[in-house]
Design a protein around this motif. Structure first.
Motif, PDB file in Angstrom:
ATOM      1  N   ASP A  44      38.311  42.688  42.271  1.00 31.14           N
ATOM      2  CA  ASP A  44      39.025  41.562  42.878  1.00 31.14           C
ATOM      3  C   ASP A  44      38.570  40.280  42.163  1.00 31.14           C
TER       4      ASP A  44
ATOM      5  N   ASP B 114      39.101  36.396  43.579  1.00 30.79           N
ATOM      6  CA  ASP B 114      38.592  35.314  44.429  1.00 30.79           C
ATOM      7  C   ASP B 114      37.438  35.767  45.309  1.00 30.79           C
ATOM      8  N   GLU B 115      36.342  35.099  45.172  1.00 35.71           N
ATOM      9  CA  GLU B 115      35.101  35.347  45.923  1.00 35.71           C
ATOM     10  C   GLU B 115      34.491  36.712  45.619  1.00 35.71           C
ATOM     11  N   THR B 116      35.026  37.394  44.592  1.00 32.90           N
ATOM     12  CA  THR B 116      34.372  38.598  44.083  1.00 32.90           C
ATOM     13  C   THR B 116      33.794  38.281  42.713  1.00 32.90           C
TER      14      THR B 116
ATOM     15  N   GLU C  60      34.950  44.195  46.065  1.00 32.16           N
ATOM     16  CA  GLU C  60      35.770  43.381  46.980  1.00 32.16           C
ATOM     17  C   GLU C  60      34.885  42.526  47.882  1.00 32.16           C
ATOM     18  N   ASN C  61      35.329  41.331  48.193  1.00 32.95           N
ATOM     19  CA  ASN C  61      34.630  40.490  49.172  1.00 32.95           C
ATOM     20  C   ASN C  61      35.265  40.581  50.552  1.00 32.95           C
TER      21      ASN C  61
HETATM   22 MG   LIG Z   1      38.755  38.176  47.188  1.00 34.88          MG
END
Ligand SMILES: [Mg+2]
Length: 274
Positions: free
Chosen positions: A46, A48-50, A231-232
């Motif tokens: 992933d 975003d934020e991963t 994944e986040n």
């Molecule tokens: Mg994400």
């Protein structure tokens, strides 16, 4: 009470069962599985934020809103965001929070108070088209060590799929530009792929489930093996773990939404790429 009822955030983490590996041990395990795969191993990542910290993207948008005349109608909300910006300096998503409500909390305010409730809709209307745009993606920064880790996987022969909830029409260009700028391995035929949503209206969760199932069929047909996914977002991690029961499910513990997910067993949890 079933332990499988959907839970959010810290409750989900507490009720899930992660392997007791350190970050370094988990990353090394994935690298080793890739090396063993002799060019047939596939890793799903992933964005975003991963791999990417979207905190600076949020900070840029809030700074713009705070400086605009329209935010003067919501002085409490404006001051809370200004306080948040002063503290975060646009550096870290962890300090920025996930949702707009989280951002108010991080700025020392109560998002349920009427003055913040009043500001939410106009702020969201300002934030949404900017956050989901190629233009503002330039503020994003990879998490420390993420580029080197992914480069290392590729050097070991990994096939890579960047599977993101970003949508192609509004964010495709900026996403490709950032991956190149930051020296992540980028698309080269079928070995490195970027999969974006075709339209922004598509729901992230159902989309990741469908693409996960499709990737599982493709990998089986091609003789590839999905060895890990990162994944986040708990709900997405759970869906991908269903699609790839043989793969290491790696929860990247940065920021996540309040969407509840069923607790997961046998997953790995990392806090960074060191
Ligand atoms: Mg994400």
């Amino acid at each position: 009470m079933s332990s499988d009822r959907p839970l959010a955030r810290t409750a989900w983490i507490t009720m899930s069962q992660f392997h007791p590996h350190s970050d370094a041990e988990t990353l090394e395990r994935v690298r080793a599985r890739v090396a063993e795969g002799s060019g047939r191993a596939l890793v799903i990542l992933d964005l975003d934020e991963t791999l990417y910290d979207a905190g600076p993207r949020n900070a840029a948008i809030f700074a713009e809103w705070v400086a605009r005349a329209e935010s003067a109608r919501f002085p409490e909300a404006r001051d809370a965001l200004a306080a948040l910006l002063a503290r975060a300096s646009g550096e870290s998503a962890q300090r920025m929070g996930y949702s707009l409500e989280d951002q108010f909390r991080a700025g020392g305010a109560d998002p349920d108070a009427p003055e913040f409730q009043k500001a939410l809709a106009p702020l969201r209307a300002f934030w949404t088209p900017r956050f989901f745009s190629s233009e503002y993606l330039r503020h994003d920064r990879p998490y420390s060590g993420a580029v080197e880790f992914v480069q290392g996987l590729r050097a070991e022969g990994a096939r890579l799929v960047y599977l993101t909830g970003r949508n192609a029409p509004n964010m495709g260009e900026g996403t490709r530009r950032n991956l190149e700028r930051d020296a992540f391995p980028v698309e080269s035929g079928a070995e490195v792929r970027l999969i974006l949503k075709a339209r922004k209206e598509i729901d992230d969760h159902g989309y990741k489930r469908e693409v996960g199932e499709q990737l599982a069929r493709e990998a089986a047909a091609a003789g590839h093996s999905v060895v890990a996914h990162f994944e986040n977002e708990p709900r997405n991690l759970v869906e991908l773990a269903r699609a790839f029961p043989e793969a290491d499910a790696v929860f990247v513990d940065t920021l996540c939404s309040e969407h509840p997910a069923e607790p997961i067993r046998g997953a790995y949890r990392i806090r960074g790429y060191r």
